[in-house]
Design a protein around this motif. Structure first.
Motif, PDB file in Angstrom:
ATOM      1  N   VAL A 187     127.964 -36.753 -36.942  1.00 12.57           N
ATOM      2  CA  VAL A 187     128.674 -37.832 -37.624  1.00 12.57           C
ATOM      3  C   VAL A 187     129.882 -38.215 -36.773  1.00 12.57           C
ATOM      4  O   VAL A 187     130.288 -37.466 -35.879  1.00 12.57           O
ATOM      5  CB  VAL A 187     129.133 -37.429 -39.042  1.00 12.57           C
ATOM      6  CG1 VAL A 187     127.938 -37.124 -39.921  1.00 12.57           C
ATOM      7  CG2 VAL A 187     130.094 -36.249 -38.990  1.00 12.57           C
ATOM      8  N   VAL A 188     130.438 -39.373 -37.061  1.00 11.14           N
ATOM      9  CA  VAL A 188     131.611 -39.864 -36.338  1.00 11.14           C
ATOM     10  C   VAL A 188     132.800 -39.878 -37.291  1.00 11.14           C
ATOM     11  O   VAL A 188     132.686 -40.340 -38.426  1.00 11.14           O
ATOM     12  CB  VAL A 188     131.374 -41.281 -35.777  1.00 11.14           C
ATOM     13  CG1 VAL A 188     132.612 -41.780 -35.042  1.00 11.14           C
ATOM     14  CG2 VAL A 188     130.169 -41.293 -34.850  1.00 11.14           C
ATOM     15  N   VAL A 189     133.923 -39.354 -36.827  1.00 13.63           N
ATOM     16  CA  VAL A 189     135.173 -39.404 -37.594  1.00 13.63           C
ATOM     17  C   VAL A 189     136.121 -40.347 -36.873  1.00 13.63           C
ATOM     18  O   VAL A 189     136.365 -40.197 -35.666  1.00 13.63           O
ATOM     19  CB  VAL A 189     135.797 -38.005 -37.739  1.00 13.63           C
ATOM     20  CG1 VAL A 189     137.164 -38.111 -38.404  1.00 13.63           C
ATOM     21  CG2 VAL A 189     134.888 -37.091 -38.550  1.00 13.63           C
ATOM     22  N   LYS A 190     136.658 -41.316 -37.617  1.00  7.63           N
ATOM     23  CA  LYS A 190     137.562 -42.309 -37.036  1.00  7.63           C
ATOM     24  C   LYS A 190     138.888 -42.309 -37.780  1.00  7.63           C
ATOM     25  O   LYS A 190     138.948 -42.051 -38.982  1.00  7.63           O
ATOM     26  CB  LYS A 190     136.952 -43.713 -37.120  1.00  7.63           C
ATOM     27  CG  LYS A 190     135.641 -43.880 -36.367  1.00  7.63           C
ATOM     28  CD  LYS A 190     135.132 -45.298 -36.512  1.00  7.63           C
ATOM     29  CE  LYS A 190     133.838 -45.514 -35.740  1.00  7.63           C
ATOM     30  NZ  LYS A 190     133.353 -46.908 -35.878  1.00  7.63           N
ATOM     31  N   ALA A 191     139.939 -42.631 -37.046  1.00 11.26           N
ATOM     32  CA  ALA A 191     141.271 -42.716 -37.644  1.00 11.26           C
ATOM     33  C   ALA A 191     141.425 -44.012 -38.422  1.00 11.26           C
ATOM     34  O   ALA A 191     140.875 -45.050 -38.036  1.00 11.26           O
ATOM     35  CB  ALA A 191     142.335 -42.643 -36.558  1.00 11.26           C
TER      36      ALA A 191
ATOM     37  N   ILE B 264     134.741 -40.896 -42.354  1.00  9.00           N
ATOM     38  CA  ILE B 264     133.562 -40.192 -41.844  1.00  9.00           C
ATOM     39  C   ILE B 264     132.387 -41.155 -41.912  1.00  9.00           C
ATOM     40  O   ILE B 264     132.087 -41.712 -42.963  1.00  9.00           O
ATOM     41  CB  ILE B 264     133.258 -38.928 -42.674  1.00  9.00           C
ATOM     42  CG1 ILE B 264     134.497 -38.036 -42.769  1.00  9.00           C
ATOM     43  CG2 ILE B 264     132.104 -38.152 -42.048  1.00  9.00           C
ATOM     44  CD1 ILE B 264     134.320 -36.864 -43.720  1.00  9.00           C
ATOM     45  N   GLN B 265     131.733 -41.341 -40.783  1.00  7.42           N
ATOM     46  CA  GLN B 265     130.686 -42.363 -40.669  1.00  7.42           C
ATOM     47  C   GLN B 265     129.428 -41.770 -40.062  1.00  7.42           C
ATOM     48  O   GLN B 265     129.498 -40.912 -39.175  1.00  7.42           O
ATOM     49  CB  GLN B 265     131.202 -43.504 -39.788  1.00  7.42           C
ATOM     50  CG  GLN B 265     130.353 -44.753 -39.748  1.00  7.42           C
ATOM     51  CD  GLN B 265     131.041 -45.834 -38.933  1.00  7.42           C
ATOM     52  OE1 GLN B 265     131.017 -45.827 -37.710  1.00  7.42           O
ATOM     53  NE2 GLN B 265     131.694 -46.759 -39.622  1.00  7.42           N
ATOM     54  N   GLU B 266     128.297 -42.226 -40.538  1.00 12.57           N
ATOM     55  CA  GLU B 266     127.041 -41.771 -39.959  1.00 12.57           C
ATOM     56  C   GLU B 266     126.961 -42.188 -38.489  1.00 12.57           C
ATOM     57  O   GLU B 266     127.492 -43.224 -38.092  1.00 12.57           O
ATOM     58  CB  GLU B 266     125.853 -42.358 -40.720  1.00 12.57           C
ATOM     59  CG  GLU B 266     125.733 -43.870 -40.603  1.00 12.57           C
ATOM     60  CD  GLU B 266     124.473 -44.418 -41.244  1.00 12.57           C
ATOM     61  OE1 GLU B 266     123.425 -43.727 -41.207  1.00 12.57           O
ATOM     62  OE2 GLU B 266     124.525 -45.544 -41.783  1.00 12.57           O
TER      63      GLU B 266
ATOM     64  N   LEU C 110     131.059 -52.099 -36.950  1.00  9.51           N
ATOM     65  CA  LEU C 110     131.796 -50.849 -36.778  1.00  9.51           C
ATOM     66  C   LEU C 110     133.294 -51.065 -36.782  1.00  9.51           C
ATOM     67  O   LEU C 110     134.043 -50.308 -37.394  1.00  9.51           O
ATOM     68  CB  LEU C 110     131.379 -50.169 -35.458  1.00  9.51           C
ATOM     69  CG  LEU C 110     129.917 -49.767 -35.314  1.00  9.51           C
ATOM     70  CD1 LEU C 110     129.692 -49.114 -33.950  1.00  9.51           C
ATOM     71  CD2 LEU C 110     129.490 -48.825 -36.428  1.00  9.51           C
ATOM     72  N   ASP C 111     133.752 -52.072 -36.067  1.00 11.20           N
ATOM     73  CA  ASP C 111     135.191 -52.332 -35.937  1.00 11.20           C
ATOM     74  C   ASP C 111     135.447 -53.833 -35.975  1.00 11.20           C
ATOM     75  O   ASP C 111     134.699 -54.605 -35.372  1.00 11.20           O
ATOM     76  CB  ASP C 111     135.739 -51.769 -34.626  1.00 11.20           C
ATOM     77  CG  ASP C 111     135.568 -50.269 -34.517  1.00 11.20           C
ATOM     78  OD1 ASP C 111     136.311 -49.552 -35.198  1.00 11.20           O
ATOM     79  OD2 ASP C 111     134.680 -49.828 -33.771  1.00 11.20           O
ATOM     80  N   VAL C 112     136.504 -54.224 -36.658  1.00  7.35           N
ATOM     81  CA  VAL C 112     136.968 -55.610 -36.653  1.00  7.35           C
ATOM     82  C   VAL C 112     138.423 -55.605 -36.221  1.00  7.35           C
ATOM     83  O   VAL C 112     139.284 -55.067 -36.915  1.00  7.35           O
ATOM     84  CB  VAL C 112     136.831 -56.267 -38.039  1.00  7.35           C
ATOM     85  CG1 VAL C 112     137.322 -57.709 -37.980  1.00  7.35           C
ATOM     86  CG2 VAL C 112     135.381 -56.225 -38.526  1.00  7.35           C
ATOM     87  N   ASN C 113     138.706 -56.191 -35.076  1.00  5.02           N
ATOM     88  CA  ASN C 113     140.063 -56.233 -34.549  1.00  5.02           C
ATOM     89  C   ASN C 113     140.617 -57.656 -34.690  1.00  5.02           C
ATOM     90  O   ASN C 113     140.163 -58.562 -33.982  1.00  5.02           O
ATOM     91  CB  ASN C 113     140.085 -55.811 -33.082  1.00  5.02           C
ATOM     92  CG  ASN C 113     139.568 -54.394 -32.888  1.00  5.02           C
ATOM     93  OD1 ASN C 113     140.033 -53.465 -33.544  1.00  5.02           O
ATOM     94  ND2 ASN C 113     138.598 -54.216 -32.012  1.00  5.02           N
TER      95      ASN C 113
END
Length: 413
Positions: free
Chosen positions: A156-160, A200-202, A284-287
């Protein structure tokens, strides 16, 4: 093109700010930088007309605003303000009324900017807008993590969520977690019951795609191109170190419809992963700001998001943009480390590495007409490595974490 209006870049970390200075400076636009560090490469560019130091340590909002207004007055001409980090974008949108008397910039809803920068709330907004997302959870307690483990599939991926706070506690901002034990150990370091700070992301098997664009006051896409990551730094979770500009109609259509629904305005940098399991592109990400990879998305006529912003803010029409299909862009120092790591693990051969460099049309650091920033990049890298190692040491002393964690020291943009 009328290029008399100056530009002020707020935070010019690594190659992102340098790309803006060069892109606009080569057109004759007066470009100035505002940063807390003298070693940032953009400050040494021949296209940088002036440099201003601004540190947030010990300063309240009033002092920072006063300093920025002073800088804007010195530059003159009511310059265009371009923030380059999430934190700067949030700050500018939150103090837009005070800054607008001296600067030009797209006026964004402050709450929308905060939501887009918050990975947990962004995912919910995307789902409400009909955009596919990865399965994820923002745990508020250790019990939430344990419930997640009941059905979790690793890795899994953990992101701040708050990158600065998370980095201080853990030494990084993104982690690839291989086991329940590692996840619990990481959460123990980052736990904050009052303000949950991780998602926490798949882990999605597939390719990373990006959209880079500019939306006008009516949320109409004035400029927008898509591309794909070839390599990342760090390898599994990081920013683009080698990318290629390729048209992807699904990614472009999904993004433009998403931004119309939320009434977005300004520069956008957004990332997706193509899920091989169900054939969907999942955000996944929007900046809500300019991304450090923006020069990958330079059209045949040279138009990019920085130039599109400049034209819109000065009342000039942006010409039609044709994608430079197959155009590659590289961040030399990032990609060298990424390729070396892949070679050590057997994922990349020397022949494949050489082959991957064919088609590179622009480098983030080196330019024949502006060579000094390439030398300064080494200084910046050493400073960043020093600060990253200090953060890791503090983190290990506070609460050791298994060394198998894949830490991202470069997730700055």
């Amino acid at each position: 093109m009328d290029h008399a209006t100056p530009v002020v870049i707020l935070r010019s970390s690594h190659h992102g700010g340098l790309g803006i200075v060069r892109s606009l400076g080569r057109l004759g636009v007066p470009v100035y930088t505002v940063d807390a560090n003298l070693w940032e490469p953009a400050l040494s560019s021949r296209y940088c007309r002036g440099r201003f130091l601004l540190t947030s340590a010990g300063n309240g909002p009033e002092e920072t605003i006063a300093r920025l207004l002073e800088i804007g007055h010195k530059v003159g001409g009511r310059p265009i303000l371009i923030p380059t980090t999430d934190r700067a974008a949030i700050w500018v949108s939150g103090h837009a009324d005070a800054l607008h008397e001296q600067y030009r910039f797209p006026r964004q809803d402050a709450s929308l900017v905060q939501i887009l920068c918050d990975k947990g709330r962004m995912q919910e907004l995307a789902r409400q807008s009909g955009v596919p997302t990865a399965r994820s959870v923002v745990p508020g307690s250790k019990e939430d993590v344990k419930r997640f483990l009941d059905t979790a599939v690793f890795p899994v991926v953990v992101k701040a969520i708050d990158a600065d706070r998370f980095r201080r506690l853990t030494g990084g901002t993104k982690f690839v977690i291989q086991s329940p034990r590692e996840l619990l150990a990481l959460y123990a370091k980052a736990e904050d019951c009052d303000s949950p700070n991780l998602l926490i992301q798949e882990f999605i098997p597939g390719e990373d795609w990006m959209f880079d664009g500019y939306f006008d006051i009516n949320s109409r896409c004035v400029f927008g191109l898509t591309g794909k990551k070839i390599r990342r730094f760090p390898v599994n979770t990081g920013v683009t170190s080698l990318g290629i500009c390729l048209h992807n109609e699904t990614v472009k259509r999904t993004t433009t419809q998403f931004m119309e629904r939320i009434s977005y305005r300004g520069i956008l940098d957004i990332g997706y992963r193509y899920d091989q399991r169900d054939g969907q592109y999942k955000v996944l990400d929007v900046n809500p700001r300019i991304g450090c990879t923006f020069r990958l998305f330079a059209a045949v006529n040279g138009l990019d998001v920085a130039r599109a912003l400049y034209l819109d803010m000065t009342g000039q029409p942006a010409p039609p943009a044709q994608a430079a299909e197959g155009r590659k862009w590289i961040v030399e120092d990032f990609d060298l480390v990424s390729a070396f790591h892949s070679w050590r693990t057997g994922a990349l051969t020397l022949r494949d590495w050489i082959k991957s460099l064919r088609g590179v049309r622009e480098a983030a650091c080196f330019a024949w007409d502006d060579p000094l920033p390439f030398l300064m990049m080494g200084v910046a890298d050493c400073c960043e490595l020093y600060h990253w190692r200090r953060a890791q040491r503090r983190s290990r002393k506070a609460n050791p974490v298994p060394q198998t964690l894949a830490i991202d020291p470069a997730a700055r943009n």
